[in-house]
Motif scaffolding. Structure first.
Motif: not given
Length: 257
Positions: A46-52
């Motif tokens: 994983p490089r990034w993880d955001i709410p979507s």
């Protein structure tokens, strides 16, 4: 070894083509019901993880940007595909579907005739234009000279300039364009040729430079599925309604099986 699993990741939900976008350098996937995650394609890190929001209607990558439309709110978001940073967001009409982007323009709308076709500037998110009324179009196809659009069950395909909606060329089809709903029915093969699924059994070739429309392939015995052909190298795969598939040579449409 062909078919060997290099890495895998648990999404904690059923996978969906609309929630996955991939290039040689980036993978973006929707998981855990409300998260959008950027992965390294080499090892799945994983490089990034955001709410979507809820499952996306569409997710695409163009250059260094990722574009996504969630199902639970009428909004188009543009992210930096390297970091997950939200660069801009734009409000949409309810039930806006279809998402296509060129190097400088984003097109949305036209899914099932629910909304107008609308264009945004890819860099800033500013509105460029909006069709005066709701339209129904198939998933647009990006080519070097513009964007191809066509109406499901219609007998024309148009090449438009995405920055101003100007029609640059039009072609009449020998049979109506099929309705693929969220599935593409137009497939660019190279800089000049585009294949269109028409009628119950036909694949039509449109030459952008010559302005010609010819029958590329026609099934004589079984109906074809209402979606675009896919390609692996020099072989095209044409799905049938009975879950079979035809293998064709990309150059001339001759059976390759």
């Amino acid at each position: 070894m062909f078919g060997q699993t290099v890495w895998e990741r648990d999404l904690h939900q059923a996978g969906s083509p609309a929630g996955l976008a991939a290039t040689a350098e980036h993978i973006v996937v929707h998981e855990r019901r409300t998260r959008l995650v950027g992965l390294d394609p080499r090892d799945g890190t994983p490089r990034w993880d955001i709410p979507s929001g809820a499952r996306p209607r569409a997710t695409i990558i163009v250059g260094k940007r990722c574009l996504v439309i969630p199902q639970d709110r009428p909004e188009l978001s543009c992210l930096d595909v390297r970091t997950g940073e939200v660069l801009w967001s734009a409000q949409l009409d309810e039930f806006t579907g279809h998402l296509t982007a060129t190097r400088d323009t984003v097109l949305v709308g036209g899914w099932r005739g629910y909304t107008p076709l609308t264009a945004f500037d890819l860099r800033t998110g500013s509105l460029l234009w909006r069709s005066p009324q709701r339209v129904e179009i198939a998933v647009p196809a990006v080519v070097e000279s513009g964007v191809l659009i066509g109406e499901p069950h219609g007998d024309e395909v148009s090449l438009i300039e995405p920055r101003d909606r100007r029609i640059k060329a039009q072609w009449s089809l020998p049979e109506p364009l099929v309705s693929g709903d969220t599935q593409p029915v137009l497939k660019p093969l190279d800089r000049d040729r585009v294949l269109a699924r028409c009628g119950p059994r036909t694949v039509v070739e449109v030459s952008l430079s010559m302005g010609t429309v010819t029958t590329f392939f026609r099934s004589e015995d079984l109906d074809l599925a209402p979606r675009a052909v896919s390609r692996t190298g020099s072989i095209l795969w044409v799905p049938e309604t009975r879950r079979g598939v035809r293998a064709l040579h990309a150059q001339d449409g001759v059976n390759g099986g």
